[in-house]
Design an enzyme around this catalytic site. Structure first.
Site, PDB file in Angstrom:
ATOM      1  N   ARG A  77     -20.139 -13.393 -20.118  1.00 52.12           N
ATOM      2  CA  ARG A  77     -18.617 -14.380 -20.325  1.00 52.12           C
ATOM      3  C   ARG A  77     -18.592 -14.748 -21.536  1.00 52.12           C
ATOM      4  O   ARG A  77     -19.740 -15.066 -22.277  1.00 52.12           O
ATOM      5  CB  ARG A  77     -18.730 -15.633 -19.496  1.00 52.12           C
ATOM      6  CG  ARG A  77     -18.091 -16.785 -19.655  1.00 52.12           C
ATOM      7  CD  ARG A  77     -18.330 -17.799 -18.690  1.00 52.12           C
ATOM      8  NE  ARG A  77     -17.319 -18.897 -18.702  1.00 52.12           N
ATOM      9  CZ  ARG A  77     -17.376 -19.568 -19.520  1.00 52.12           C
ATOM     10  NH1 ARG A  77     -18.188 -19.951 -19.727  1.00 52.12           N
ATOM     11  NH2 ARG A  77     -16.502 -20.898 -20.416  1.00 52.12           N
ATOM     12  N   HIS A 121     -11.042 -21.233 -25.458  1.00 54.02           N
ATOM     13  CA  HIS A 121     -12.377 -21.665 -25.380  1.00 54.02           C
ATOM     14  C   HIS A 121     -12.390 -22.522 -26.785  1.00 54.02           C
ATOM     15  O   HIS A 121     -12.791 -22.493 -28.017  1.00 54.02           O
ATOM     16  CB  HIS A 121     -13.401 -21.135 -25.417  1.00 54.02           C
ATOM     17  CG  HIS A 121     -14.772 -21.682 -25.038  1.00 54.02           C
ATOM     18  ND1 HIS A 121     -15.755 -21.680 -24.222  1.00 54.02           N
ATOM     19  CD2 HIS A 121     -15.416 -22.838 -26.051  1.00 54.02           C
ATOM     20  CE1 HIS A 121     -16.822 -21.864 -23.962  1.00 54.02           C
ATOM     21  NE2 HIS A 121     -16.727 -22.737 -25.031  1.00 54.02           N
ATOM     22  N   GLU A 167     -13.093 -25.954 -19.774  1.00 53.68           N
ATOM     23  CA  GLU A 167     -13.639 -27.479 -19.531  1.00 53.68           C
ATOM     24  C   GLU A 167     -12.226 -28.155 -20.093  1.00 53.68           C
ATOM     25  O   GLU A 167     -12.010 -28.827 -21.995  1.00 53.68           O
ATOM     26  CB  GLU A 167     -14.747 -27.579 -20.692  1.00 53.68           C
ATOM     27  CG  GLU A 167     -16.088 -26.429 -20.233  1.00 53.68           C
ATOM     28  CD  GLU A 167     -17.229 -27.051 -20.949  1.00 53.68           C
ATOM     29  OE1 GLU A 167     -17.481 -27.950 -22.113  1.00 53.68           O
ATOM     30  OE2 GLU A 167     -18.594 -27.050 -20.612  1.00 53.68           O
ATOM     31  N   ASN A 300     -19.395 -25.478 -14.719  1.00 55.59           N
ATOM     32  CA  ASN A 300     -20.239 -25.844 -16.193  1.00 55.59           C
ATOM     33  C   ASN A 300     -21.299 -26.699 -15.961  1.00 55.59           C
ATOM     34  O   ASN A 300     -20.273 -28.633 -16.092  1.00 55.59           O
ATOM     35  CB  ASN A 300     -19.625 -25.801 -17.286  1.00 55.59           C
ATOM     36  CG  ASN A 300     -18.762 -24.344 -17.909  1.00 55.59           C
ATOM     37  OD1 ASN A 300     -18.936 -23.664 -17.305  1.00 55.59           O
ATOM     38  ND2 ASN A 300     -17.819 -24.810 -19.062  1.00 55.59           N
ATOM     39  N   TYR A 302     -24.715 -29.659 -16.917  1.00 55.21           N
ATOM     40  CA  TYR A 302     -25.546 -30.235 -18.191  1.00 55.21           C
ATOM     41  C   TYR A 302     -26.369 -31.182 -17.868  1.00 55.21           C
ATOM     42  O   TYR A 302     -27.148 -31.494 -17.817  1.00 55.21           O
ATOM     43  CB  TYR A 302     -25.021 -30.486 -19.379  1.00 55.21           C
ATOM     44  CG  TYR A 302     -24.253 -28.812 -19.766  1.00 55.21           C
ATOM     45  CD1 TYR A 302     -25.513 -27.895 -20.377  1.00 55.21           C
ATOM     46  CD2 TYR A 302     -22.999 -28.860 -20.349  1.00 55.21           C
ATOM     47  CE1 TYR A 302     -24.881 -26.491 -21.263  1.00 55.21           C
ATOM     48  CE2 TYR A 302     -22.766 -27.553 -20.121  1.00 55.21           C
ATOM     49  CZ  TYR A 302     -23.394 -26.204 -20.793  1.00 55.21           C
ATOM     50  OH  TYR A 302     -23.155 -25.361 -21.349  1.00 55.21           O
ATOM     51  N   GLU A 362     -21.459 -21.658 -16.802  1.00 55.30           N
ATOM     52  CA  GLU A 362     -22.623 -22.938 -18.012  1.00 55.30           C
ATOM     53  C   GLU A 362     -23.733 -23.115 -17.605  1.00 55.30           C
ATOM     54  O   GLU A 362     -23.460 -24.120 -16.623  1.00 55.30           O
ATOM     55  CB  GLU A 362     -21.702 -23.181 -19.127  1.00 55.30           C
ATOM     56  CG  GLU A 362     -20.841 -22.733 -19.862  1.00 55.30           C
ATOM     57  CD  GLU A 362     -20.186 -23.403 -21.129  1.00 55.30           C
ATOM     58  OE1 GLU A 362     -20.752 -24.785 -21.513  1.00 55.30           O
ATOM     59  OE2 GLU A 362     -19.745 -23.110 -22.101  1.00 55.30           O
TER      60      GLU A 362
HETATM   61  C1  PNW Z   1     -19.589 -26.759 -23.311  1.00 53.06           C
HETATM   62  N1  PNW Z   1     -20.067 -33.576 -22.437  1.00 53.06           N
HETATM   63  O1  PNW Z   1     -19.347 -27.756 -24.276  1.00 53.06           O
HETATM   64  C2  PNW Z   1     -18.932 -25.648 -24.016  1.00 53.06           C
HETATM   65  O2  PNW Z   1     -18.001 -25.130 -23.190  1.00 53.06           O
HETATM   66  C3  PNW Z   1     -19.704 -24.906 -24.806  1.00 53.06           C
HETATM   67  O3  PNW Z   1     -19.239 -23.798 -25.849  1.00 53.06           O
HETATM   68  C4  PNW Z   1     -21.584 -25.739 -25.834  1.00 53.06           C
HETATM   69  O4  PNW Z   1     -21.501 -24.878 -26.398  1.00 53.06           O
HETATM   70  C5  PNW Z   1     -22.136 -27.090 -24.006  1.00 53.06           C
HETATM   71  O5  PNW Z   1     -20.636 -26.934 -23.151  1.00 53.06           O
HETATM   72  C6  PNW Z   1     -23.247 -27.318 -24.660  1.00 53.06           C
HETATM   73  O6  PNW Z   1     -22.320 -28.675 -25.161  1.00 53.06           O
HETATM   74  C7  PNW Z   1     -20.062 -29.606 -23.452  1.00 53.06           C
HETATM   75  O7  PNW Z   1     -20.055 -34.242 -23.774  1.00 53.06           O
HETATM   76  C8  PNW Z   1     -19.483 -30.023 -24.847  1.00 53.06           C
HETATM   77  O8  PNW Z   1     -19.829 -33.601 -21.724  1.00 53.06           O
HETATM   78  C9  PNW Z   1     -19.592 -31.925 -24.912  1.00 53.06           C
HETATM   79  C10 PNW Z   1     -19.811 -32.059 -23.838  1.00 53.06           C
HETATM   80  C11 PNW Z   1     -19.768 -31.387 -22.335  1.00 53.06           C
HETATM   81  C12 PNW Z   1     -19.498 -29.879 -22.099  1.00 53.06           C
END
Ligand code: PNW
Length: 463
Positions: A77, A121, A167, A300, A302, A362
């Site tokens: 991707r 992006h 996002e 995505n 995290y 992601e």
């Molecule tokens: C994503 N949050 O960013 C992006 O899609 C990527 O480009 C980035 O490198 C990756 O996650 C890691 O950060 C985010 O604050 C940035 O919740 C911030 C958040 C979530 C995703």
């Protein structure tokens, strides 16, 4: 160790984005993006760096494809830099920009790697920001459709998976509310306007992509946090509802045909972010466009968010029943490691929203393990992070979630936006002096997962 198998056609890959890896920001007719401008504004990036060189992927893409192939990747991707394709934001097409992505796609296909292309992006042409205020202006949605049309005409015979936006929450709120992403706005009302124009541009682009790319699947990628109240108090439940509405439902509900969440419109009116008439930038017909049926949703994931009410004094609230730091593990981004949130979100998308097909577009972790004296990179914590999230995803599939593939963020260490090069998300280590790439232990382990199409659940280590 029990081994969990994945379905035969499950797609394993990695993800990157243009500004974070390409470099070559002044080459072959690329114009300035809002990230070039922002990164070069003093004080915006923690280490004062920018994406001028990054991973030099613009020149090293053949090596990067060979690397993916050696790791057994089935899919990749990546995103397309709008300022390379339409340097004026709209209008004149830059052939050299088209040719770059065309070569990349040919190289991927020759290596047996399926391309998944993301259109936006975050690297908006600066000229659109200057002329109309970027996503604050409805006309940027039309410019986006033009961009989608041009690039999909070029690649549509070969690229069969398209993601309109990466996002939109970040594009709207990190960029226009919190001011930490380009263009650095701090105005909640503007962020709401931007969020609507992003969703509108998605809905407008879907039929164009379908028409230009016969047989293609089209979707959008949302970042979601799993939201939980810190205690069972009514106040914490309400804080959780509000956060979930702001972060997750604000995008999901209109995409899946439910309109903007009524409770959030009410909250925003009460807070003075919207006039009593509500979201007036949403014109008649917009909601139908936004709810255009998609083929898949990219998630995505995290971390989770634990919400504590700020409306009642701490001593009047119930004691916390959910504890985060310092009891639980965090990555170097200070994001809590919480695999169970992935399982629950995938199931929620399946059960509550009826999403027909899901990808994790992601998931990954920032840990800065450096090469040891033998040149190995023992990034055990990343490996365990990925393993536990793969297992969580598999458990969601057991319960019915239609997950079709998984993209680890990221193929290689890269430019982490406002954090510059201080955060390393790659499964491949990058030496920014020499541009040498070294697969970390997590990459070698991931290769084994892909080859076996199965993951050991780690339970023998846990007991
Ligand atoms: C994503 N949050 O960013 C992006 O899609 C990527 O480009 C980035 O490198 C990756 O996650 C890691 O950060 C985010 O604050 C940035 O919740 C911030 C958040 C979530 C995703």
């Amino acid at each position: 160790m029990p081994s969990l198998r994945f379905p035969d056609n499950f797609v394993w890959g990695t993800a990157t984005s243009s500004y974070q890896i390409e470099g070559a920001t002044n080459e072959d007719g690329r114009s300035e993006s809002i990230w070039d401008r922002f990164a070069k504004t003093p004080g915006q990036i923690v280490d004062g760096t920018n994406g001028d060189i990054a991973c030099d992927h613009y020149h090293r893409w053949p090596e990067d494809i060979a690397l993916m192939k050696s790791l057994g990747m089935m899919a990749y991707r990546f995103s397309i830099a709008w300022p390379r394709i339409l340097p004026n934001g709209r209008g004149a097409v830059n052939q050299k920009g088209l040719d770059f992505y065309s070569r990349l796609v040919d190289g991927l296909l020759a290596a047996g790697i399926e391309p998944y292309a993301t259109l936006f992006h975050w690297d908006l042409p600066q000229v659109l920001q200057d002329q109309v205020g970027g996503w604050q202006h409805r006309s940027t949605a039309d410019a986006f459709v033009e961009f989608a049309d041009v690039i999909s005409r070029k690649l549509g015979d070969r690229v069969k998976k398209w993601i309109t936006h990466n996002e939109p929450w970040c594009t709207a709120f990190l960029s226009y509310e919190k001011g930490i992403h380009a263009p650095g706005g701090r105005d909640f009302k503007k962020a709401l306007t931007v969020s609507h124009h992003l969703l509108l541009s998605h809905g407008l682009a879907v039929p164009v992509l379908r028409q230009n790319c016969p047989g293609a699947e089209v979707g959008i990628t949302l970042n979601m946090n799993y939201a939980m109240p810190a205690s069972p108090s009514a106040a914490d439940y309400d804080a959780c509802r509000h956060y979930d509405g702001y972060f997750n439902r604000w995008f999901l509900d209109p995409l899946y045909g439910r309109r903007y969440p009524a409770d959030m419109i009410e909250d925003y009116i009460a807070l003075g972010y919207l006039p009593p008439e509500g979201l007036t930038v949403c014109k008649p017909g917009d909601l139908d466009i936004i709810a255009t049926q998609c083929d898949f949703l990219g998630l995505n994931y995290y971390s989770r968010a634990v919400l504590r009410s700020s409306k009642v004094p701490e001593e009047q609230n119930l004691p916390r029943t959910v504890h985060v730091a310092p009891l639980s593990e965090q990555t170097e981004m200070h994001w809590e490691v919480y695999p169970e949130g992935l399982r629950r979100l995938l199931l929620r998308l399946h059960v509550e929203y009826g999403v027909p097909k899901l990808y994790v577009t992601e998931n990954g972790a920032a840990y800065s393990t450096e090469p040891d004296k033998d040149g190995r990179i023992p990034d055990t914590r990343r490996l365990e992070f990925l393993r536990d999230h793969f297992v969580a995803a598999r458990r969601a599939m057991d319960a019915g979630a239609p997950l079709a593939g998984y993209f680890v963020w990221s193929l290689m260490d890269n430019y982490e936006w406002d954090r510059g090069y201080s955060q390393r998300f790659g499964i491949v280590w990058v030496d920014y002096e020499t541009q040498r790439r070294i697969p970390k232990d997590s990459a070698l382990w991931y290769k084994g997962v892909i080859a076996a199409n199965a993951v050991d659940d780690g339970s023998s280590q846990a007991t």
